[in-house]
Design a protein around this motif. Structure first.
Motif, PDB file in Angstrom:
ATOM      1  N   GLY A 327       4.641  28.289  26.132  1.00  0.00           N
ATOM      2  CA  GLY A 327       3.628  28.527  26.955  1.00  0.00           C
ATOM      3  C   GLY A 327       2.793  30.279  27.602  1.00  0.00           C
ATOM      4  O   GLY A 327       3.653  30.923  27.237  1.00  0.00           O
ATOM      5  N   ALA A 328       1.981  29.766  28.022  1.00  0.00           N
ATOM      6  CA  ALA A 328       1.560  31.525  28.595  1.00  0.00           C
ATOM      7  C   ALA A 328       1.726  31.345  29.742  1.00  0.00           C
ATOM      8  O   ALA A 328       2.255  30.160  30.630  1.00  0.00           O
ATOM      9  N   GLY A 329       2.022  32.375  30.239  1.00  0.00           N
ATOM     10  CA  GLY A 329       2.706  33.152  30.955  1.00  0.00           C
ATOM     11  C   GLY A 329       1.157  33.694  32.542  1.00  0.00           C
ATOM     12  O   GLY A 329       0.709  32.877  32.148  1.00  0.00           O
ATOM     13  N   ALA A 330       1.435  35.044  32.878  1.00  0.00           N
ATOM     14  CA  ALA A 330       0.596  35.076  33.804  1.00  0.00           C
ATOM     15  C   ALA A 330      -0.527  35.916  32.415  1.00  0.00           C
ATOM     16  O   ALA A 330      -0.303  36.492  31.648  1.00  0.00           O
ATOM     17  N   TYR A 331      -1.361  35.546  33.316  1.00  0.00           N
ATOM     18  CA  TYR A 331      -2.461  36.199  32.028  1.00  0.00           C
ATOM     19  C   TYR A 331      -4.175  36.064  32.892  1.00  0.00           C
ATOM     20  O   TYR A 331      -4.431  35.854  34.264  1.00  0.00           O
ATOM     21  N   ASP A 332      -5.287  37.228  32.664  1.00  0.00           N
ATOM     22  CA  ASP A 332      -6.077  37.594  33.234  1.00  0.00           C
ATOM     23  C   ASP A 332      -7.132  36.119  33.066  1.00  0.00           C
ATOM     24  O   ASP A 332      -8.001  36.081  32.191  1.00  0.00           O
ATOM     25  N   HIS A 333      -7.362  35.207  34.725  1.00  0.00           N
ATOM     26  CA  HIS A 333      -7.747  34.471  33.921  1.00  0.00           C
ATOM     27  C   HIS A 333      -9.612  34.448  33.852  1.00  0.00           C
ATOM     28  O   HIS A 333     -10.437  33.363  33.036  1.00  0.00           O
ATOM     29  N   GLY A 334      -9.853  35.384  35.029  1.00  0.00           N
ATOM     30  CA  GLY A 334     -11.759  35.810  34.298  1.00  0.00           C
ATOM     31  C   GLY A 334     -12.118  35.951  33.300  1.00  0.00           C
ATOM     32  O   GLY A 334     -12.794  35.522  32.712  1.00  0.00           O
ATOM     33  N   HIS A 335     -11.204  36.882  32.478  1.00  0.00           N
ATOM     34  CA  HIS A 335     -11.405  37.041  31.470  1.00  0.00           C
ATOM     35  C   HIS A 335     -11.230  35.839  30.593  1.00  0.00           C
ATOM     36  O   HIS A 335     -11.697  35.796  29.151  1.00  0.00           O
ATOM     37  N   ALA A 336     -10.138  35.385  30.083  1.00  0.00           N
ATOM     38  CA  ALA A 336     -10.088  34.228  29.868  1.00  0.00           C
ATOM     39  C   ALA A 336     -11.466  33.208  29.834  1.00  0.00           C
ATOM     40  O   ALA A 336     -11.978  32.338  29.064  1.00  0.00           O
ATOM     41  N   GLN A 337     -11.927  32.964  31.246  1.00  0.00           N
ATOM     42  CA  GLN A 337     -13.318  32.264  30.886  1.00  0.00           C
ATOM     43  C   GLN A 337     -13.938  32.413  30.296  1.00  0.00           C
ATOM     44  O   GLN A 337     -14.930  32.301  29.631  1.00  0.00           O
ATOM     45  N   GLN A 338     -14.157  34.115  30.531  1.00  0.00           N
ATOM     46  CA  GLN A 338     -15.861  34.117  30.109  1.00  0.00           C
ATOM     47  C   GLN A 338     -15.417  34.811  28.257  1.00  0.00           C
ATOM     48  O   GLN A 338     -16.507  34.084  27.570  1.00  0.00           O
ATOM     49  N   LEU A 339     -14.128  34.319  28.208  1.00  0.00           N
ATOM     50  CA  LEU A 339     -14.031  34.220  27.130  1.00  0.00           C
ATOM     51  C   LEU A 339     -14.944  32.861  26.303  1.00  0.00           C
ATOM     52  O   LEU A 339     -15.451  32.621  25.423  1.00  0.00           O
ATOM     53  N   GLY A 340     -14.014  32.396  27.150  1.00  0.00           N
ATOM     54  CA  GLY A 340     -14.329  30.778  26.417  1.00  0.00           C
ATOM     55  C   GLY A 340     -16.063  30.310  26.683  1.00  0.00           C
ATOM     56  O   GLY A 340     -16.741  29.638  25.888  1.00  0.00           O
ATOM     57  N   GLN A 341     -16.941  31.293  27.823  1.00  0.00           N
ATOM     58  CA  GLN A 341     -17.728  30.956  27.484  1.00  0.00           C
ATOM     59  C   GLN A 341     -18.715  31.604  26.355  1.00  0.00           C
ATOM     60  O   GLN A 341     -19.911  31.210  26.079  1.00  0.00           O
ATOM     61  N   MET A 342     -18.417  32.522  25.920  1.00  0.00           N
ATOM     62  CA  MET A 342     -18.750  33.432  24.968  1.00  0.00           C
ATOM     63  C   MET A 342     -18.499  32.310  23.196  1.00  0.00           C
ATOM     64  O   MET A 342     -19.257  32.748  22.457  1.00  0.00           O
ATOM     65  N   GLY A 343     -18.434  31.373  23.587  1.00  0.00           N
ATOM     66  CA  GLY A 343     -17.672  30.336  22.304  1.00  0.00           C
ATOM     67  C   GLY A 343     -16.335  30.678  21.221  1.00  0.00           C
ATOM     68  O   GLY A 343     -16.212  30.188  20.714  1.00  0.00           O
ATOM     69  N   ILE A 344     -15.693  31.515  22.393  1.00  0.00           N
ATOM     70  CA  ILE A 344     -14.556  31.845  21.919  1.00  0.00           C
ATOM     71  C   ILE A 344     -13.390  31.094  22.448  1.00  0.00           C
ATOM     72  O   ILE A 344     -12.794  30.839  22.687  1.00  0.00           O
ATOM     73  N   PRO A 345     -12.162  30.579  21.311  1.00  0.00           N
ATOM     74  CA  PRO A 345     -11.336  28.938  22.011  1.00  0.00           C
ATOM     75  C   PRO A 345     -10.384  30.784  22.140  1.00  0.00           C
ATOM     76  O   PRO A 345      -9.890  31.679  21.611  1.00  0.00           O
ATOM     77  N   THR A 346     -10.098  30.145  23.448  1.00  0.00           N
ATOM     78  CA  THR A 346      -8.782  31.030  24.276  1.00  0.00           C
ATOM     79  C   THR A 346      -7.581  29.732  25.187  1.00  0.00           C
ATOM     80  O   THR A 346      -8.003  29.291  25.716  1.00  0.00           O
ATOM     81  N   PHE A 347      -6.633  30.056  24.128  1.00  0.00           N
ATOM     82  CA  PHE A 347      -5.366  29.664  24.399  1.00  0.00           C
ATOM     83  C   PHE A 347      -4.199  29.867  23.942  1.00  0.00           C
ATOM     84  O   PHE A 347      -4.337  30.767  23.236  1.00  0.00           O
ATOM     85  N   ALA A 348      -3.168  29.250  24.931  1.00  0.00           N
ATOM     86  CA  ALA A 348      -1.819  29.871  24.818  1.00  0.00           C
ATOM     87  C   ALA A 348      -0.942  28.780  23.272  1.00  0.00           C
ATOM     88  O   ALA A 348      -1.807  27.700  23.769  1.00  0.00           O
ATOM     89  N   ALA A 349      -0.145  28.936  22.438  1.00  0.00           N
ATOM     90  CA  ALA A 349       0.206  28.711  21.322  1.00  0.00           C
ATOM     91  C   ALA A 349       1.667  28.652  21.216  1.00  0.00           C
ATOM     92  O   ALA A 349       1.979  29.675  21.771  1.00  0.00           O
TER      93      ALA A 349
END
Length: 372
Positions: A327-349
């Motif tokens: 899974g995901a380690g450390a990542y920038d949650h703020g940037h991930a949230q902003q991408l999600g708000q743009m409609g871009i799927p953002t997740f660990a796989a």
């Protein structure tokens, strides 16, 4: 059922030799050997227990392989690299030959690639090849089947040209229209395929090669080489830290591709996107996968503007925070949230999820089920 002596022996292994300074717990030869290997690594007072001697480390590597299963050996090797600072020991070919290869060890080797001496380089490549072959064996068929199946379904049309009619599917679909009088089937609905050039998809995989992404880089390297073997997918791989390098020419061999990366640098996603933007010629057939923990060191506002501009062309933009079994380690949650708000799927796989992700992307389906 365990005996009292067995319980004591298990606790003795867990707590280490310092928990039994007088040697009251009876340990057989095998258990004592297990205890010695554990103490050499985990007893803080013996932190230098393995020393800086290649023979000592080599002997210890052999011991842990004798006493523990492979999964445990890999964990202990990883802990040895982190706790005892043995990275420099991997520069020795005789030590490399003794280790149990896994994805984490490959990541460490790739980070040391620039300083590997000539005497160790070929051994390192053999180790990396062993791991990539194991990954390819596990991932090739699921990935190829998922992509071919999705392209097959995406290419179907109910208005095929005469040369593109799938007669078998057309007959099956129209059996209900069979006319006994004429001994014929009336093809009320045609089934077939769009022209082959419309099936071509353009995949651009943007790989963050900062040190924290090592395991993801290894998996991405293997998966991209598998996809490059498909004629219906135009695969390009772009690796970046604060610089950008196009690795597409190395897609015929995952070992060459991985050794062409430069793990350990900073992160400039905006610079990578600047390189990628002119590569997009058919937006509706293009999928960009950004593999990054999003700790951007470049121009953040310009990065988001560029992503929005690319997204507006109609291409699909996916951000994977990690491609790892853990899974995901450390990542920038703020940037991930902003991408999600743009409609871009953002997740660990996980690597095993990647085929399903690609199949959904090719058919332009929602990736919401992968979000957690």
């Amino acid at each position: 059922m365990s005996t009292p002596d067995e319980h004591l022996q298990k606790w003795r292994l867990i707590l280490g030799a310092k928990a039994d300074p007088d040697g009251e717990v009876e340990m057989g030869e095998k258990l004592q050997g297990m205890s010695n290997t554990l103490d050499a690594l985990y007893d803080s007072e013996k932190k230098g227990g393995l020393g800086n001697s290649v023979p000592n480390v080599n002997r210890w590597l052999g011991d842990i392989r004798r006493y523990f299963p492979r999964s445990v050996v890999q964990i202990m090797q990883r802990d040895a690299l982190e706790r005892l600072g043995l990275n420099r020991m991997l520069l020795e070919p005789e030590l490399l030959a003794a280790v149990e290869p896994d994805v984490h060890l490959v990541g460490t080797l790739l980070s040391l690639a620039k300083i590997l001496p000539d005497r160790s380089r070929e051994t390192a490549r053999q180790l990396v090849r062993q791991v990539t072959q194991e990954l390819e064996k596990r991932l090739r068929q699921p990935l190829l089947q998922a992509i071919r199946g999705s392209l097959h379904r995406a290419a179907r049309t109910r208005r095929p040209r005469p040369g593109d009619i799938d007669w078998r599917q057309t007959i099956l679909k129209n059996l209900k229209h069979y006319q006994p009088k004429y001994k014929s089937i009336i093809p009320a609905e045609l089934r077939g395929y769009a022209r082959r050039q419309q099936q071509l998809r353009h995949l651009i995989l943007l790989i963050d090669q900062s040190g924290s992404m090592a395991e993801s880089v290894v998996h991405a390297g293997v998966l991209s080489c598998i996809m490059a073997s498909l004629r219906s997918i135009q695969t390009q791989v772009i690796a970046f830290d604060t610089n950008v390098v196009d690795l597409t020419e190395h897609l015929t061999d995952p070992v060459d591709l991985l050794f062409a990366t430069q793990l350990g640098g900073g992160t400039d996603i905006n610079r990578a996107l600047t390189y990628v933007e002119p590569l997009v010629s058919r937006p509706r057939d293009t999928i960009i996968v950004l593999l990054s923990d999003l700790f951007e060191g470049g121009n953040i506002s310009e990065m988001f503007r560029r992503i929005a501009r690319l997204q507006a062309t109609g291409l699909q933009f996916i951000c994977l925070l990690a491609l790892s079994d853990e899974g995901a380690g450390a990542y920038d949650h703020g940037h991930a949230q902003q991408l999600g708000q743009m409609g871009i799927p953002t997740f660990a796989a996980t690597p095993d999820q990647f085929p399903e992700i690609m199949a959904a992307a090719i058919q332009r389906e929602s990736l919401g089920r992968f979000l957690k």
